[in-house]
Scaffold this motif. Structure first.
Motif, PDB file in Angstrom:
ATOM      1  N   ASP A 116     -31.543 -34.818  27.370  1.00  0.00           N
ATOM      2  CA  ASP A 116     -32.952 -34.661  27.312  1.00  0.00           C
ATOM      3  C   ASP A 116     -33.354 -34.267  25.934  1.00  0.00           C
ATOM      4  N   GLY A 117     -32.910 -35.106  24.902  1.00  0.00           N
ATOM      5  CA  GLY A 117     -33.327 -34.712  23.746  1.00  0.00           C
ATOM      6  C   GLY A 117     -32.809 -33.558  22.827  1.00  0.00           C
ATOM      7  N   ARG A 118     -31.933 -32.608  23.773  1.00  0.00           N
ATOM      8  CA  ARG A 118     -31.971 -31.311  22.944  1.00  0.00           C
ATOM      9  C   ARG A 118     -30.159 -31.194  22.837  1.00  0.00           C
ATOM     10  N   PRO A 119     -29.781 -30.625  21.647  1.00  0.00           N
ATOM     11  CA  PRO A 119     -28.141 -30.568  21.368  1.00  0.00           C
ATOM     12  C   PRO A 119     -27.716 -29.607  22.569  1.00  0.00           C
ATOM     13  N   VAL A 120     -26.620 -29.612  22.651  1.00  0.00           N
ATOM     14  CA  VAL A 120     -25.829 -28.633  23.481  1.00  0.00           C
ATOM     15  C   VAL A 120     -25.448 -27.517  22.429  1.00  0.00           C
ATOM     16  N   PRO A 121     -25.293 -26.085  22.996  1.00  0.00           N
ATOM     17  CA  PRO A 121     -24.680 -24.814  22.228  1.00  0.00           C
ATOM     18  C   PRO A 121     -23.564 -25.305  21.762  1.00  0.00           C
ATOM     19  N   GLY A 122     -23.619 -24.630  20.498  1.00  0.00           N
ATOM     20  CA  GLY A 122     -22.068 -24.695  19.712  1.00  0.00           C
ATOM     21  C   GLY A 122     -21.144 -23.410  20.240  1.00  0.00           C
ATOM     22  N   PHE A 123     -20.599 -22.962  19.199  1.00  0.00           N
ATOM     23  CA  PHE A 123     -19.703 -21.805  19.494  1.00  0.00           C
ATOM     24  C   PHE A 123     -20.746 -20.690  19.706  1.00  0.00           C
ATOM     25  N   ALA A 124     -20.171 -19.854  20.887  1.00  0.00           N
ATOM     26  CA  ALA A 124     -20.714 -18.811  21.403  1.00  0.00           C
ATOM     27  C   ALA A 124     -20.808 -17.576  20.236  1.00  0.00           C
ATOM     28  N   PRO A 125     -21.545 -16.515  20.281  1.00  0.00           N
ATOM     29  CA  PRO A 125     -21.802 -15.541  19.148  1.00  0.00           C
ATOM     30  C   PRO A 125     -20.611 -14.602  19.028  1.00  0.00           C
ATOM     31  N   ALA A 126     -19.585 -14.686  20.351  1.00  0.00           N
ATOM     32  CA  ALA A 126     -18.496 -13.899  20.170  1.00  0.00           C
ATOM     33  C   ALA A 126     -17.199 -14.883  19.834  1.00  0.00           C
ATOM     34  N   SER A 127     -17.536 -15.947  19.514  1.00  0.00           N
ATOM     35  CA  SER A 127     -16.372 -16.968  18.897  1.00  0.00           C
ATOM     36  C   SER A 127     -16.643 -17.281  17.679  1.00  0.00           C
ATOM     37  N   GLY A 128     -15.634 -16.768  16.699  1.00  0.00           N
ATOM     38  CA  GLY A 128     -15.794 -17.315  15.303  1.00  0.00           C
ATOM     39  C   GLY A 128     -14.878 -16.226  14.425  1.00  0.00           C
ATOM     40  N   PHE A 129     -15.034 -16.455  13.384  1.00  0.00           N
ATOM     41  CA  PHE A 129     -14.130 -15.503  12.437  1.00  0.00           C
ATOM     42  C   PHE A 129     -14.898 -14.153  12.318  1.00  0.00           C
ATOM     43  N   PHE A 130     -14.034 -13.086  12.418  1.00  0.00           N
ATOM     44  CA  PHE A 130     -14.502 -11.652  12.170  1.00  0.00           C
ATOM     45  C   PHE A 130     -13.551 -10.764  11.172  1.00  0.00           C
ATOM     46  N   PRO A 131     -14.225 -10.212  10.353  1.00  0.00           N
ATOM     47  CA  PRO A 131     -13.369  -9.443   9.337  1.00  0.00           C
ATOM     48  C   PRO A 131     -12.750  -8.362  10.113  1.00  0.00           C
ATOM     49  N   THR A 132     -11.419  -7.874   9.893  1.00  0.00           N
ATOM     50  CA  THR A 132     -10.719  -6.703  10.384  1.00  0.00           C
ATOM     51  C   THR A 132     -10.423  -5.972   9.271  1.00  0.00           C
ATOM     52  N   ALA A 133      -9.756  -4.632   9.451  1.00  0.00           N
ATOM     53  CA  ALA A 133      -9.332  -3.731   8.436  1.00  0.00           C
ATOM     54  C   ALA A 133      -8.520  -4.309   7.412  1.00  0.00           C
ATOM     55  N   ASP A 134      -7.841  -5.294   7.496  1.00  0.00           N
ATOM     56  CA  ASP A 134      -6.843  -5.844   6.761  1.00  0.00           C
ATOM     57  C   ASP A 134      -6.989  -7.482   6.488  1.00  0.00           C
ATOM     58  N   GLY A 135      -8.026  -8.214   7.025  1.00  0.00           N
ATOM     59  CA  GLY A 135      -8.065  -9.632   7.052  1.00  0.00           C
ATOM     60  C   GLY A 135      -9.180 -10.014   7.878  1.00  0.00           C
ATOM     61  N   TRP A 136      -8.723 -11.075   8.598  1.00  0.00           N
ATOM     62  CA  TRP A 136      -9.685 -11.810   9.400  1.00  0.00           C
ATOM     63  C   TRP A 136      -8.913 -12.126  10.734  1.00  0.00           C
ATOM     64  N   LEU A 137      -9.802 -12.205  11.815  1.00  0.00           N
ATOM     65  CA  LEU A 137      -9.620 -12.717  13.122  1.00  0.00           C
ATOM     66  C   LEU A 137     -10.389 -13.705  13.816  1.00  0.00           C
ATOM     67  N   ARG A 138      -9.689 -14.593  14.292  1.00  0.00           N
ATOM     68  CA  ARG A 138     -10.441 -15.886  14.909  1.00  0.00           C
ATOM     69  C   ARG A 138     -10.436 -15.674  16.558  1.00  0.00           C
ATOM     70  N   THR A 139     -11.707 -15.626  17.070  1.00  0.00           N
ATOM     71  CA  THR A 139     -11.758 -15.241  18.584  1.00  0.00           C
ATOM     72  C   THR A 139     -12.428 -16.769  19.071  1.00  0.00           C
ATOM     73  N   HIS A 140     -11.903 -16.574  20.572  1.00  0.00           N
ATOM     74  CA  HIS A 140     -12.725 -17.659  21.215  1.00  0.00           C
ATOM     75  C   HIS A 140     -13.156 -17.112  22.447  1.00  0.00           C
ATOM     76  N   ALA A 141     -14.422 -17.207  22.645  1.00  0.00           N
ATOM     77  CA  ALA A 141     -15.229 -16.699  23.719  1.00  0.00           C
ATOM     78  C   ALA A 141     -16.161 -17.539  24.444  1.00  0.00           C
ATOM     79  N   ASN A 142     -16.134 -18.868  24.428  1.00  0.00           N
ATOM     80  CA  ASN A 142     -17.035 -19.708  24.909  1.00  0.00           C
ATOM     81  C   ASN A 142     -17.228 -19.805  26.410  1.00  0.00           C
ATOM     82  N   TYR A 143     -16.004 -19.675  27.211  1.00  0.00           N
ATOM     83  CA  TYR A 143     -16.113 -19.539  28.369  1.00  0.00           C
ATOM     84  C   TYR A 143     -16.411 -18.248  29.051  1.00  0.00           C
TER      85      TYR A 143
END
Length: 454
Positions: A85-112
């Motif tokens: 109906d003219g609207r795009p669907v949501p992309g990755f959820a807020p908790a899905s993505g790259f996050f800095p850690t104490a020594d680097g980066w982590l990729r999470t997946h929390a779309n479901y």
């Protein structure tokens, strides 16, 4: 992408020559340090050439199956073009993505929802805002271990050298294929039982397709497996997708990948519904499976049991990770494999603030390419007149992409494909603008239909 183009030469002689010439059109899309366009055209080319070989082997050589580059590009980015109906669907959820850690980066997946709850349980948090702080106190490896132990999905971001060094054995081929002992020469088997969905009327116009009469059962989710199933359905195969009732697919993903596919929710732990599936598989030609390795064993749908119970089937199996690798039995997604294999590092960049951040491919290319590989394997085995088993993984596809030469020019953009590559459909969820499978029969796009129900 020779490893993709030649992947089925042992099943169908000389297929790579036809596969390499399938996709027509020239332009440069997808800026970046990796040959995503080569991966796309090779995998779609292999699928289309394999379908063409099936048509030839079954006396349907009047069909010509091809693809055009702008449509291939649109298909790999299909979810970004989807509108309800003219609207795009949501992309990755807020908790899905790259996050800095104490020594680097982590990729999470929390779309479901279930993956999000497991992630939060692992880190002892209860909302999205708490996630960055929780991860900043852990090393990337420790964070990954905690999330995986809670049956969530995450991966530490590492470079390619670290990933290759962690391999426990030599990598397998992009497409591992084992022809079976049952002769299915002549295409789909005759006099099969017309039970369940096979007794129903096929999708409109399916009889006109080069894969008419091929029956496919798909136990796959998200992008890769459903993309392969969508391709087969576009060419006239009768495809049935079965999902567990407790894990419904997201509406956007369903409308993107299930065009022309019958969809059903069944609890296969229920003996009556499991018996129904047995009857359905007895009348099928192809089975796609794509759940975490080992998760289908209790249902009698692991590769060895399928071969024993349903020796007539072409069984194409998908996993996120290489079977013999350190993550072999884990859950995974395209974005997670990119992080763990070195792709995220290669696509990373330093921002205006002077901070380096990992990056991602412009589309979910590992998923899409692997899905077309599944379709190609099914068509090639059917064309060769044999049942059998094939296995692909997103990690193997990442290995192919990482090993490809870096493209020298990038003049285009995926945005250039525009709305011209989409179609408008009326569905129960509203008016949907979506991207069909990137295949043409005799120069024309096959008819496109909304998902069906069984």
């Amino acid at each position: 992408m020779d490893e993709i183009l030649t992947a089925l030469d042992g099943v169908v002689d000389g297929l790579h020559e036809r596969a390499g010439a399938v996709v027509t059109g020239r332009a440069d899309f997808w800026p970046g340090p990796m040959d995503v366009q080569g991966l796309a055209t090779s995998s779609v080319g292999l699928a289309a050439a394999s379908a063409q070989e099936f048509a030839r082997a079954t006396g349907r050589e009047t069909f010509h199956i091809g693809a055009r580059l702008p449509e291939v590009v649109a298909a790999f980015g299909s979810i970004t073009h989807l509108r309800i109906d003219g609207r795009p669907v949501p992309g990755f959820a807020p908790a899905s993505g790259f996050f800095p850690t104490a020594d680097g980066w982590l990729r999470t997946h929390a779309n479901y929802p279930h993956h999000r709850s497991r992630l939060f349980r692992a880190l002892r948090i209860d909302d999205d805002d708490a996630l960055p702080g929780a991860l900043a106190r852990l090393t990337s490896r420790d964070a990954e271990a905690r999330v995986v132990a809670a049956e969530g999905v995450a991966a530490a971001v590492v470079d390619e050298e670290t990933w290759r060094r962690g391999a426990t054995s030599a990598p397998g081929p992009w497409l591992a294929i084992s022809p079976g002992d049952v002769d299915v020469t002549g295409g789909p088997r005759a006099a099969r039982p017309a039970a369940g969905p096979w007794a129903a009327t096929s999708a409109p116009d399916a009889a006109e397709g080069p894969l008419n009469g091929v029956r496919v059962v798909s136990l796959t989710r998200v992008i890769a497996g459903p993309t392969g199933a969508k391709f087969l359905a576009a060419l006239g195969a009768d495809v049935l997708r079965i999902d567990p009732p407790v894990m419904p697919e997201s509406t956007g993903q369903h409308l993107d990948t299930d065009l022309g596919v019958r969809c059903a929710a069944r609890d296969l732990s229920d003996p009556r519904q499991a018996a129904e599936l047995t009857e359905v598989l007895a009348g099928a030609d192809v089975l796609f499976t794509g759940y975490r390795p080992g998760s289908l064993t209790a249902l009698g749908l692991d590769a060895a049991t399928v071969r024993e119970r349903f020796p007539h089937l072409v069984h194409v199996e998908l996993s996120a990770w290489e079977s013999a690798g350190p993550r072999g039995g884990r859950r995974g997604f395209d974005s997670i494999v990119q992080a763990a294999s070195g792709i995220a590092v290669r696509c990373g960049r330093t921002g205006d603030d002077g901070v380096w951040r990992p990056g991602a491919l412009p589309v979910q290319a590992l998923d899409h390419a692997t899905g077309y590989g599944m379709a190609a394997a099914a068509c090639a085995l059917l064309a060769a007149g044999t049942a059998g088993h094939a296995h692909l993984s997103l990690e193997r596809t990442a290995r192919v992409l990482l090993g490809a030469p870096v493209p020298s020019t990038h003049r285009g953009s995926e945005d250039a494909v525009g709305e011209a590559q989409t179609v408008l459909l009326r569905t129960g969820e509203g008016t949907v603008r979506c991207v069909p499978s990137p295949v043409r029969v005799d120069g024309r796009r096959p008819p496109v239909h909304p998902p069906l129900t069984w």
